[in-house]
Enzyme design. Structure first.
Site, PDB file in Angstrom:
ATOM      1  N   THR A  67       0.815  -1.219   0.000  1.00 44.28           N
ATOM      2  CA  THR A  67       0.000   0.000   0.000  1.00 44.28           C
ATOM      3  C   THR A  67       0.848   1.269   0.000  1.00 44.28           C
ATOM      4  O   THR A  67       0.332   2.355   0.284  1.00 44.28           O
ATOM      5  CB  THR A  67      -0.921   0.007   1.230  1.00 44.28           C
ATOM      6  OG1 THR A  67      -0.110  -0.121   2.418  1.00 44.28           O
ATOM      7  CG2 THR A  67      -1.916  -1.140   1.182  1.00 44.28           C
ATOM      8  N   GLY A  88       2.351   4.582  -0.963  1.00 44.46           N
ATOM      9  CA  GLY A  88       1.934   5.628  -1.895  1.00 44.46           C
ATOM     10  C   GLY A  88       0.447   5.886  -1.947  1.00 44.46           C
ATOM     11  O   GLY A  88      -0.019   6.702  -2.759  1.00 44.46           O
TER      12      GLY A  88
END
Length: 275
Positions: free
Chosen positions: A215, A217
């Site tokens: 996950t 970013g």
């Protein structure tokens, strides 16, 4: 006679003001990938250079305020912008510099008040929080704090979905027109719930809570997607709805990279299902 190609159409232009992520999953790199995926022309002002990978941030070097101003002026004075997104601003002087520049912009501004990386590394000096409150949030069209950032900025701790409106009110008190409180860190229930409000109207955006690891970013991608859709002419609630749909797909398609947390897939919509 050879037919001439029709005149090229200039796409909507979106400027990101943020730090560089050498691993390519967050920061400037994530912003530009998102903008490309959504059909706008991305431009950048780099505020800091980080050395990071899937395991964490190993070094941060801020750029001088003069360099930030020069990058901004070069883009804004010649090309112009139709939306701006801010991310990692690192220090109080850089926050103040960027906030001052944004007062000149006649375009929507999406402020992602980045405080800590996905790995827990601090990306905003604690002494800069007051400058974010008093100078940056007041110029925001939309602020997109996660729950940790809400606590840093306002002292409000969100433990349940019912706490989201109080958190939003606390952020709105610092001046943004809209706030999107991201509830993904609640970690309970089958849905991830975000609350968007301008103090008068509330919109809740629900998406399935995905059992995924990669996950990195996510916050940068969501804020950049909102800015992109605003540049394309959508009103804030619709821009957030479309951005939420895009980032949910990017999270679902996240992939392993290195030995730690991999990135979301910014190009998920264009992937060949056979590959």
């Amino acid at each position: 006679m050879t037919p001439q190609a029709p005149p090229a159409r200039t796409p909507a232009r979106v400027l990101t003001i943020a730090g560089s992520d050498s691993a390519g999953g967050a920061g400037i790199q994530a912003d530009l990938k998102t903008m490309l995926a959504l059909g706008v022309h991305g431009m950048s002002v780099v505020t800091a250079v980080t050395a990071q990978n899937s395991l964490g941030v190993h070094g941060v070097w801020e750029l001088p305020q003069e360099a930030v101003r020069a990058q901004f002026r070069a883009v804004a004075d010649d090309i112009g912008v139709q939306a701006v997104k801010t991310g990692m601003l690192a220090s109080a002087p850089l926050v103040a510099t960027v906030a001052g520049l944004l007062t000149e912009v006649d375009a929507p501004v999406v402020v992602d008040p980045v405080g800590v990386s996905k790995h827990g590394d601090r990306l905003l000096a604690e002494q800069a929080l007051e400058t974010v409150r008093t100078e940056l949030l007041p110029v925001a069209t939309v602020a997109t704090p996660n729950l940790d950032e809400v606590a840093d900025l306002t002292g409000v701790v969100v433990e349940h979905e019912r706490d989201l409106p109080a958190a939003a009110r606390a952020v709105l008190a610092h001046g943004p027109r809209w706030v999107l409180v991201k509830g993904g860190h609640l970690g309970a229930g089958s849905d991830a719930v975000d609350l968007l409000t301008d103090g008068h109207h509330q919109h809740r955006f629900r998406a399935p809570r995905l059992p995924v690891t990669h996950t990195h970013g996510t916050g940068c991608t969501l804020a950049s997607a909102i800015a992109s859709y605003l540049a394309l002419g959508h009103e804030v609630p619709r821009a957030v709805e479309l951005a939420k749909d895009y980032v949910t797909g990017a999270i679902a398609a996240g992939f392993p990279l290195g030995a730690g947390i991999g990135p979301v897939d910014h190009g998920w919509r264009g992937r060949d299902p056979g590959h």
